[in-house]
Design a protein around this motif. Sequence first.
Motif, PDB file in Angstrom:
ATOM      1  N   GLY A 184      -3.198  -3.307   4.484  1.00 36.08           N
ATOM      2  CA  GLY A 184      -2.426  -3.491   5.691  1.00 36.08           C
ATOM      3  C   GLY A 184      -1.003  -3.947   5.473  1.00 36.08           C
ATOM      4  O   GLY A 184      -0.225  -4.031   6.397  1.00 36.08           O
ATOM      5  N   TRP A 185      -0.615  -4.213   4.242  1.00 35.32           N
ATOM      6  CA  TRP A 185       0.716  -4.749   3.974  1.00 35.32           C
ATOM      7  C   TRP A 185       1.760  -3.677   3.707  1.00 35.32           C
ATOM      8  O   TRP A 185       2.944  -3.881   3.921  1.00 35.32           O
ATOM      9  CB  TRP A 185       0.682  -5.726   2.807  1.00 35.32           C
ATOM     10  CG  TRP A 185       0.025  -5.200   1.568  1.00 35.32           C
ATOM     11  CD1 TRP A 185      -1.301  -5.285   1.253  1.00 35.32           C
ATOM     12  CD2 TRP A 185       0.635  -4.499   0.493  1.00 35.32           C
ATOM     13  NE1 TRP A 185      -1.547  -4.678   0.050  1.00 35.32           N
ATOM     14  CE2 TRP A 185      -0.368  -4.188  -0.435  1.00 35.32           C
ATOM     15  CE3 TRP A 185       1.933  -4.092   0.228  1.00 35.32           C
ATOM     16  CZ2 TRP A 185      -0.107  -3.487  -1.615  1.00 35.32           C
ATOM     17  CZ3 TRP A 185       2.190  -3.395  -0.942  1.00 35.32           C
ATOM     18  CH2 TRP A 185       1.177  -3.112  -1.848  1.00 35.32           C
ATOM     19  N   LYS A 186       1.350  -2.512   3.253  1.00 37.14           N
ATOM     20  CA  LYS A 186       2.309  -1.465   2.880  1.00 37.14           C
ATOM     21  C   LYS A 186       3.159  -0.978   4.045  1.00 37.14           C
ATOM     22  O   LYS A 186       4.310  -0.613   3.855  1.00 37.14           O
ATOM     23  CB  LYS A 186       1.579  -0.283   2.251  1.00 37.14           C
ATOM     24  CG  LYS A 186       1.033  -0.586   0.882  1.00 37.14           C
ATOM     25  CD  LYS A 186       0.385   0.620   0.277  1.00 37.14           C
ATOM     26  CE  LYS A 186      -0.195   0.295  -1.071  1.00 37.14           C
ATOM     27  NZ  LYS A 186      -0.839   1.463  -1.670  1.00 37.14           N
ATOM     28  N   SER A 187       2.619  -1.003   5.247  1.00 31.63           N
ATOM     29  CA  SER A 187       3.372  -0.499   6.396  1.00 31.63           C
ATOM     30  C   SER A 187       4.570  -1.379   6.736  1.00 31.63           C
ATOM     31  O   SER A 187       5.466  -0.949   7.466  1.00 31.63           O
ATOM     32  CB  SER A 187       2.451  -0.386   7.615  1.00 31.63           C
ATOM     33  OG  SER A 187       1.968  -1.667   7.988  1.00 31.63           O
ATOM     34  N   LEU A 188       4.637  -2.580   6.202  1.00 31.67           N
ATOM     35  CA  LEU A 188       5.752  -3.480   6.485  1.00 31.67           C
ATOM     36  C   LEU A 188       6.933  -3.289   5.535  1.00 31.67           C
ATOM     37  O   LEU A 188       8.006  -3.827   5.762  1.00 31.67           O
ATOM     38  CB  LEU A 188       5.288  -4.940   6.423  1.00 31.67           C
ATOM     39  CG  LEU A 188       4.189  -5.347   7.394  1.00 31.67           C
ATOM     40  CD1 LEU A 188       3.860  -6.817   7.230  1.00 31.67           C
ATOM     41  CD2 LEU A 188       4.572  -5.042   8.828  1.00 31.67           C
ATOM     42  N   ASP A 189       6.740  -2.524   4.475  1.00 35.89           N
ATOM     43  CA  ASP A 189       7.800  -2.301   3.485  1.00 35.89           C
ATOM     44  C   ASP A 189       7.993  -0.804   3.285  1.00 35.89           C
ATOM     45  O   ASP A 189       7.589  -0.234   2.286  1.00 35.89           O
ATOM     46  CB  ASP A 189       7.438  -2.981   2.167  1.00 35.89           C
ATOM     47  CG  ASP A 189       8.512  -2.826   1.116  1.00 35.89           C
ATOM     48  OD1 ASP A 189       9.663  -2.513   1.474  1.00 35.89           O
ATOM     49  OD2 ASP A 189       8.201  -3.021  -0.074  1.00 35.89           O
ATOM     50  N   ARG A 190       8.632  -0.174   4.221  1.00 39.82           N
ATOM     51  CA  ARG A 190       8.766   1.291   4.192  1.00 39.82           C
ATOM     52  C   ARG A 190       9.666   1.799   3.071  1.00 39.82           C
ATOM     53  O   ARG A 190       9.481   2.904   2.592  1.00 39.82           O
ATOM     54  CB  ARG A 190       9.262   1.792   5.539  1.00 39.82           C
ATOM     55  CG  ARG A 190       8.237   1.569   6.603  1.00 39.82           C
ATOM     56  CD  ARG A 190       8.678   2.125   7.910  1.00 39.82           C
ATOM     57  NE  ARG A 190       7.650   1.862   8.894  1.00 39.82           N
ATOM     58  CZ  ARG A 190       7.326   2.707   9.832  1.00 39.82           C
ATOM     59  NH1 ARG A 190       7.942   3.837   9.954  1.00 39.82           N
ATOM     60  NH2 ARG A 190       6.371   2.398  10.679  1.00 39.82           N
TER      61      ARG A 190
END
Length: 75
Positions: free
Chosen positions: A46-52
């Motif tokens: 769930g963390w990858k979507s915050l660092d595009r």
Amino acid sequence: MIYEIFTHFRFRVHFRSSLCKKCADFSTQQQAQKWYEQRKKSGQTGWKSLDRDGDGQACDCLPGGHGKKCPKKKK
């Protein structure tokens, strides 16, 4: 029977919403960064979507961030 289905559905929606976050779920870049690092360090998803842009900084365009390619704010 209907109550059981409804309860199960509500639980799944709440459970999923706590796993997947968007930048709009945070007020500042620091809040997003803290959540991002906790999730990443613990091996959770769930963390990858915050660092595009993949620079290690979550939600660069939120207040407190240093994003360079932020969308322009609507007036």
